[in-house]
Design a protein around this motif. Structure first.
Motif, mmCIF file in Angstrom:
data_model
loop_
_atom_site.group_PDB
_atom_site.id
_atom_site.type_symbol
_atom_site.label_atom_id
_atom_site.label_comp_id
_atom_site.label_asym_id
_atom_site.label_seq_id
_atom_site.Cartn_x
_atom_site.Cartn_y
_atom_site.Cartn_z
ATOM 1 N N VAL A 1 -5.083 5.802 -8.073
ATOM 2 C CA VAL A 1 -3.715 5.991 -8.556
ATOM 3 C C VAL A 1 -3.676 7.187 -9.508
ATOM 4 O O VAL A 1 -4.498 7.294 -10.418
ATOM 5 C CB VAL A 1 -3.191 4.732 -9.276
ATOM 6 C CG1 VAL A 1 -1.789 4.966 -9.835
ATOM 7 C CG2 VAL A 1 -3.208 3.531 -8.350
ATOM 8 N N SER B 1 3.284 8.725 -2.200
ATOM 9 C CA SER B 1 4.028 7.478 -2.394
ATOM 10 C C SER B 1 4.117 7.122 -3.876
ATOM 11 O O SER B 1 3.109 7.081 -4.578
ATOM 12 C CB SER B 1 3.347 6.327 -1.653
ATOM 13 O OG SER B 1 3.365 6.525 -0.274
ATOM 14 N N SER C 1 0.842 -1.197 0.000
ATOM 15 C CA SER C 1 0.000 0.000 0.000
ATOM 16 C C SER C 1 0.874 1.242 0.000
ATOM 17 O O SER C 1 2.074 1.181 0.265
ATOM 18 C CB SER C 1 -0.910 0.027 1.231
ATOM 19 O OG SER C 1 -0.140 0.241 2.404
ATOM 20 N N CYS C 2 0.221 2.355 -0.241
ATOM 21 C CA CYS C 2 0.891 3.642 -0.099
ATOM 22 C C CYS C 2 0.965 3.989 1.388
ATOM 23 O O CYS C 2 0.406 3.280 2.226
ATOM 24 C CB CYS C 2 0.150 4.722 -0.883
ATOM 25 S SG CYS C 2 -1.523 5.064 -0.294
ATOM 26 N N ASP D 1 -4.609 4.784 1.031
ATOM 27 C CA ASP D 1 -5.654 4.987 0.024
ATOM 28 C C ASP D 1 -5.506 4.041 -1.165
ATOM 29 O O ASP D 1 -6.491 3.676 -1.799
ATOM 30 C CB ASP D 1 -5.636 6.423 -0.495
ATOM 31 C CG ASP D 1 -6.330 7.402 0.431
ATOM 32 O OD1 ASP D 1 -6.843 6.978 1.490
ATOM 33 O OD2 ASP D 1 -6.356 8.603 0.100
ATOM 34 N N ILE D 2 -4.261 3.660 -1.484
ATOM 35 C CA ILE D 2 -4.000 2.762 -2.606
ATOM 36 C C ILE D 2 -3.414 1.469 -2.054
ATOM 37 O O ILE D 2 -2.493 1.491 -1.245
ATOM 38 C CB ILE D 2 -3.030 3.393 -3.618
ATOM 39 C CG1 ILE D 2 -3.628 4.680 -4.189
ATOM 40 C CG2 ILE D 2 -2.695 2.396 -4.733
ATOM 41 C CD1 ILE D 2 -2.668 5.491 -5.020
ATOM 42 N N CYS E 1 0.423 8.009 -5.292
ATOM 43 C CA CYS E 1 -0.736 8.446 -4.518
ATOM 44 C C CYS E 1 -0.726 9.966 -4.438
ATOM 45 O O CYS E 1 0.237 10.555 -3.940
ATOM 46 C CB CYS E 1 -0.703 7.843 -3.115
ATOM 47 S SG CYS E 1 -2.061 8.422 -2.067
ATOM 48 N N GLY F 1 -7.907 1.842 -5.350
ATOM 49 C CA GLY F 1 -7.636 3.201 -4.907
ATOM 50 C C GLY F 1 -7.309 4.120 -6.067
ATOM 51 O O GLY F 1 -7.106 3.675 -7.199
ATOM 52 N N ARG G 1 -2.510 11.768 -2.541
ATOM 53 C CA ARG G 1 -2.710 12.227 -1.158
ATOM 54 C C ARG G 1 -1.402 12.229 -0.357
ATOM 55 O O ARG G 1 -1.057 13.224 0.263
ATOM 56 C CB ARG G 1 -3.749 11.364 -0.465
ATOM 57 C CG ARG G 1 -4.024 11.807 0.955
ATOM 58 C CD ARG G 1 -5.202 11.042 1.526
ATOM 59 N NE ARG G 1 -5.342 11.343 2.935
ATOM 60 C CZ ARG G 1 -5.753 10.493 3.828
ATOM 61 N NH1 ARG G 1 -6.106 9.267 3.477
ATOM 62 N NH2 ARG G 1 -5.858 10.841 5.087
ATOM 63 N N CYS G 2 -0.668 11.104 -0.359
ATOM 64 C CA CYS G 2 0.540 11.019 0.479
ATOM 65 C C CYS G 2 1.834 11.110 -0.321
ATOM 66 O O CYS G 2 2.907 11.253 0.249
ATOM 67 C CB CYS G 2 0.535 9.754 1.333
ATOM 68 S SG CYS G 2 0.720 8.215 0.397
#
Length: 123
Positions: free
Chosen positions: A54, A73, A5-6, A10-11, A68, A52, A70-71
């Motif tokens: 991407v 990654s 995951s990220c 979320d992903i 991601c 999620g 959002r974060c």
């Protein structure tokens, strides 16, 4: 089963397939996007499940990079003309059971480190 995951979660991704080509990439694009060396392995697209939102960045005419939004990654690398996707080994839930087989694009590596693990290197 390989899962990952990220950073924010979320992903997520998973595969039942045996990942191929575990490598450390030293190219300028991977260094800029990851802040260092990017380690990855790949599987056929049909064997990789991604959930999620991407975000894809067209890094070159040959490939895109998935991350991601959002974060931040950096999770995936995908050549436009191949049916495989590389995923970040750093995002995989341990244990991976994998061993790095090669270093790639070592001609572009940063000048602030040496590669001293004895694993084959490709320019």
């Amino acid at each position: 089963m390989i899962t990952g995951s990220c950073l924010c979660g979320d992903i997520r991704f998973e595969t039942d397939a045996e990942p191929l080509g575990p490598s450390m990439c030293h190219c300028g694009q991977c260094r800029k996007q990851s802040g260092g060396i990017w380690s990855s392995a790949y599987v056929r697209d049909a064997d990789l499940s991604i959930t999620g939102p991407v975000s894809w960045f067209e890094a070159s005419p040959q490939a895109k990079r998935g991350f991601c939004a959002r974060c931040g990654s950096y999770l995936f690398w995908k050549a436009h003309d191949e049916d495989t996707t590389s995923f970040a080994l750093g995002a995989v839930t341990a244990p991976t059971g994998l061993k790095v087989e090669k270093h790639i694009f070592v001609r572009d590596k940063g000048d602030f480190y040496e590669i001293a693990d004895g694993v084959p290197q490709k320019d």
